[in-house]
Design an enzyme around this catalytic site. Structure first.
Site, PDB file in Angstrom:
ATOM      1  N   TYR A 121      64.396  55.605  75.757  1.00 39.60           N
ATOM      2  CA  TYR A 121      64.029  56.854  75.300  1.00 39.60           C
ATOM      3  C   TYR A 121      63.938  57.628  76.480  1.00 39.60           C
ATOM      4  O   TYR A 121      62.903  57.459  77.312  1.00 39.60           O
ATOM      5  CB  TYR A 121      62.680  56.674  74.574  1.00 39.60           C
ATOM      6  CG  TYR A 121      62.422  58.076  73.595  1.00 39.60           C
ATOM      7  CD1 TYR A 121      63.379  58.387  72.530  1.00 39.60           C
ATOM      8  CD2 TYR A 121      61.442  58.754  73.945  1.00 39.60           C
ATOM      9  CE1 TYR A 121      63.177  59.738  72.079  1.00 39.60           C
ATOM     10  CE2 TYR A 121      61.303  60.123  73.436  1.00 39.60           C
ATOM     11  CZ  TYR A 121      61.927  60.517  72.375  1.00 39.60           C
ATOM     12  OH  TYR A 121      61.866  61.656  71.826  1.00 39.60           O
ATOM     13  N   GLN A 250      49.614  66.809  87.396  1.00 41.33           N
ATOM     14  CA  GLN A 250      49.681  66.042  86.260  1.00 41.33           C
ATOM     15  C   GLN A 250      49.149  66.265  84.906  1.00 41.33           C
ATOM     16  O   GLN A 250      49.567  66.239  83.881  1.00 41.33           O
ATOM     17  CB  GLN A 250      49.175  64.535  86.629  1.00 41.33           C
ATOM     18  CG  GLN A 250      49.983  63.888  87.770  1.00 41.33           C
ATOM     19  CD  GLN A 250      51.456  64.009  87.817  1.00 41.33           C
ATOM     20  OE1 GLN A 250      51.695  63.082  86.695  1.00 41.33           O
ATOM     21  NE2 GLN A 250      52.274  64.549  88.430  1.00 41.33           N
ATOM     22  N   HIS A 253      51.080  67.832  81.915  1.00 43.95           N
ATOM     23  CA  HIS A 253      51.711  66.971  81.022  1.00 43.95           C
ATOM     24  C   HIS A 253      51.479  67.268  79.727  1.00 43.95           C
ATOM     25  O   HIS A 253      52.287  67.178  78.834  1.00 43.95           O
ATOM     26  CB  HIS A 253      51.703  65.481  81.283  1.00 43.95           C
ATOM     27  CG  HIS A 253      52.621  65.146  82.403  1.00 43.95           C
ATOM     28  ND1 HIS A 253      54.095  64.586  81.964  1.00 43.95           N
ATOM     29  CD2 HIS A 253      52.649  64.605  83.787  1.00 43.95           C
ATOM     30  CE1 HIS A 253      54.649  64.344  83.061  1.00 43.95           C
ATOM     31  NE2 HIS A 253      53.928  64.211  84.042  1.00 43.95           N
ATOM     32  N   GLU A 318      46.746  55.390  85.673  1.00 44.55           N
ATOM     33  CA  GLU A 318      48.198  55.275  85.874  1.00 44.55           C
ATOM     34  C   GLU A 318      48.604  55.624  87.113  1.00 44.55           C
ATOM     35  O   GLU A 318      49.250  54.756  88.097  1.00 44.55           O
ATOM     36  CB  GLU A 318      48.858  56.259  85.004  1.00 44.55           C
ATOM     37  CG  GLU A 318      50.404  56.167  84.955  1.00 44.55           C
ATOM     38  CD  GLU A 318      50.788  57.390  84.231  1.00 44.55           C
ATOM     39  OE1 GLU A 318      52.149  57.299  83.789  1.00 44.55           O
ATOM     40  OE2 GLU A 318      50.203  58.204  83.829  1.00 44.55           O
ATOM     41  N   HIS A 319      48.153  56.855  87.725  1.00 47.61           N
ATOM     42  CA  HIS A 319      48.377  57.298  89.138  1.00 47.61           C
ATOM     43  C   HIS A 319      47.259  57.419  89.974  1.00 47.61           C
ATOM     44  O   HIS A 319      46.195  57.888  89.452  1.00 47.61           O
ATOM     45  CB  HIS A 319      49.096  58.861  89.185  1.00 47.61           C
ATOM     46  CG  HIS A 319      50.416  58.784  88.101  1.00 47.61           C
ATOM     47  ND1 HIS A 319      50.115  59.568  86.930  1.00 47.61           N
ATOM     48  CD2 HIS A 319      51.502  58.250  88.282  1.00 47.61           C
ATOM     49  CE1 HIS A 319      51.347  59.477  86.344  1.00 47.61           C
ATOM     50  NE2 HIS A 319      52.322  58.681  87.095  1.00 47.61           N
ATOM     51  N   ASP A 352      56.901  60.396  90.016  1.00 46.84           N
ATOM     52  CA  ASP A 352      57.556  60.913  89.100  1.00 46.84           C
ATOM     53  C   ASP A 352      59.136  61.191  88.960  1.00 46.84           C
ATOM     54  O   ASP A 352      59.840  61.022  87.877  1.00 46.84           O
ATOM     55  CB  ASP A 352      56.970  62.300  88.593  1.00 46.84           C
ATOM     56  CG  ASP A 352      55.775  61.755  87.705  1.00 46.84           C
ATOM     57  OD1 ASP A 352      55.351  60.647  87.658  1.00 46.84           O
ATOM     58  OD2 ASP A 352      54.787  62.651  87.494  1.00 46.84           O
ATOM     59  N   GLU A 406      46.877  13.421  71.343  1.00 43.27           N
ATOM     60  CA  GLU A 406      46.820  14.811  70.213  1.00 43.27           C
ATOM     61  C   GLU A 406      47.123  14.553  68.828  1.00 43.27           C
ATOM     62  O   GLU A 406      47.025  15.361  68.204  1.00 43.27           O
ATOM     63  CB  GLU A 406      47.689  15.946  71.001  1.00 43.27           C
ATOM     64  CG  GLU A 406      47.274  16.199  72.349  1.00 43.27           C
ATOM     65  CD  GLU A 406      48.128  17.470  73.052  1.00 43.27           C
ATOM     66  OE1 GLU A 406      49.175  17.559  72.393  1.00 43.27           O
ATOM     67  OE2 GLU A 406      47.827  17.789  74.127  1.00 43.27           O
ATOM     68  N   HIS A 411      56.093  13.736  68.004  1.00 38.45           N
ATOM     69  CA  HIS A 411      56.383  13.958  69.547  1.00 38.45           C
ATOM     70  C   HIS A 411      56.466  12.661  70.231  1.00 38.45           C
ATOM     71  O   HIS A 411      57.471  12.425  71.211  1.00 38.45           O
ATOM     72  CB  HIS A 411      55.321  14.760  70.243  1.00 38.45           C
ATOM     73  CG  HIS A 411      55.358  16.262  69.622  1.00 38.45           C
ATOM     74  ND1 HIS A 411      55.308  16.707  68.532  1.00 38.45           N
ATOM     75  CD2 HIS A 411      55.411  17.370  70.366  1.00 38.45           C
ATOM     76  CE1 HIS A 411      55.310  18.212  68.542  1.00 38.45           C
ATOM     77  NE2 HIS A 411      55.143  18.587  69.704  1.00 38.45           N
TER      78      HIS A 411
END
Length: 426
Positions: A121, A250, A253, A318-319, A352, A406, A411
């Site tokens: 996207y 930033q 945004h 994030e940054h 970026d 177990e 098994h």
């Protein structure tokens, strides 16, 4: 002890807005699951005023978009994609298949197998995010993904030429002019005209992020990318103009994008609000950036570098931009961040758009447990094993006892069959 001179919205305030988004996204996804292309078209008309004969762009439409761009634009896109591709190839080379003999006759290993199909996207909306085409499509192709499709919304009823050119140049196999939740659902669920992919990636607004969250499980995702976050860590060597510029750069945004300063300099901290106000007077995107800073801005004064790291790792932004004297200290000690920008010579805008690192990064404290999008996200680490008859007997006897411990008797029979079959015939 850290001192907060400014705080942003509380977690509770942010969660209340999230609840409204969740229900709206759930309704759209369900409608597309029920009615396929018909629902996709209805939502595209509703949200983007876009209802072409075919959402997938033809070869002629793609070529026309590219031919309408200047040579300079094409060259700039090529340069950016070369940087992203180059770094992704170095990352891919660092990911190795292994095969080892752990005991005599016991060979185990792993292979890194690319995901078969990926939907990328590329956001539009307020800004045409051309760079997101590089970050997802180029990286997926370097990883070896066979089929990479890409969606981006129309720009005011038209084809966003630079974004489409970037998608094509990055190597997208199919390009759809489709945005928002309807794009994510079409890729993640599949419709009559869009074949479902195995994984969806890329940034987007709150609705796109929520769509990814709700589709996760049917398909893989890269991560849940929320509003852009930027943190500046600074000491007395930093200048307030650069700090304010890097935060506002930033904040544009979106109005929910947090920006923060952590500093050992009270003088710097106390002068930041005034400098931000000054820059907002001439910033073309001040209408967005001002609200983002007003509602989500944070200023923290700390006593020393150690405390700066502690506060930064708690935020897990994030940054993280470091404007301080001892860059090596922060590189060695910071743990929770999406991408790190060391020194005044670099900045988040480089990451970026062009420098080569990926800009799809963890937000909302996800940096505490994951990194961002990279070539490894498109690879499945798959293990295998092969043993000799003699080794099967040895391993089988251990497996028999451990399975019985177990209570897994089926098994145990798997192991016992091999022990019985190979013990006297090895």
């Amino acid at each position: 002890m850290a001192t907060f001179l400014k705080k942003g919205k509380t977690v509770q305030e942010k969660q209340s807005a999230d609840m409204n988004v969740q229900q709206a996204v759930a309704d759209i996804i369900q409608d597309i699951e029920d009615r396929g292309d018909t629902a996709v078209r209805i939502f595209s008309e509703k949200f983007d005023h876009w209802s072409p004969e075919n959402f997938r762009l033809s070869k002629d439409e793609i070529e026309a978009a590219i031919n309408d761009l200047s040579d300079d634009v094409i060259q700039d896109i090529q340069f950016a994609q070369e940087q992203i591709g180059n770094f992704a190839r170095h990352q891919r080379d660092a990911i190795q298949d292994i095969e080892v003999e752990t005991r005599p006759g016991v060979v185990i290993g792993h292979k890194n197998i690319p995901v078969t199909s990926v939907g990328c996207y590329v956001p539009g909306g307020r800004y045409p995010m051309v760079a997101s085409a590089h970050m997802s499509i180029v990286t997926a192709k370097v990883a070896g993904v066979d089929r990479v499709i890409a969606c981006t919304p129309p720009a005011n009823g038209e084809i966003p030429k630079a974004t489409v050119a970037a998608m094509h140049m990055a190597g997208a196999d199919e390009i759809y002019l489709l945005g928002g939740v309807q794009a994510m659902a079409a890729m993640g669920i599949g419709t009559e005209t869009v074949d479902q992919v195995d994984m969806i990636v890329g940034p987007g607004n709150a609705f796109v992020a929520e769509a990814k969250r709700q589709l996760f499980g049917r398909v893989g995702i890269d991560l849940l990318a929320g509003p852009t976050e930027t943190l500046v860590i600074a000491d007395e060597t930093a200048d307030v103009e650069m700090v304010a510029t890097d935060i506002l750069g930033q904040a544009e945004h979106g109005p929910t994008s947090p920006g923060a300063l952590i500093t050992t300099s009270r003088t710097l901290a106390e002068s930041l609000e005034g400098e931000i106000s000054r820059q907002l007077q001439t910033l073309p995107t001040a209408d967005v950036a001002e609200k983002a800073w007003r509602d989500n801005g944070v200023i923290i004064v700390v006593e020393n570098e150690k405390e700066a790291v502690q506060e930064a790792d708690t935020l897990a932004f994030e940054h993280v931009q470091v404007l301080a004297n001892d860059l090596d200290y922060y590189l060695a000690n910071l743990k929770n961040y999406g991408a790190l920008f060391l020194g005044p010579e670099t900045n988040v805008a480089y990451g970026d758009k062009v420098i080569g690192t990926n800009h799809t990064l963890p937000t909302k404290e996800a940096a505490k447990y994951t990194g961002g999008l990279w070539v490894g996200k498109f690879l499945k680490n798959c293990t295998y094993q092969q043993v000799t008859k003699e080794a099967s007997v040895e391993i089988g006897k251990y497996a028999e006892r451990l399975c019985e411990l177990e209570g897994f008797m089926g098994h145990k029979r798997q192991a016992s069959l091999r022990v019985e079959r190979y013990e006297n015939n090895s």
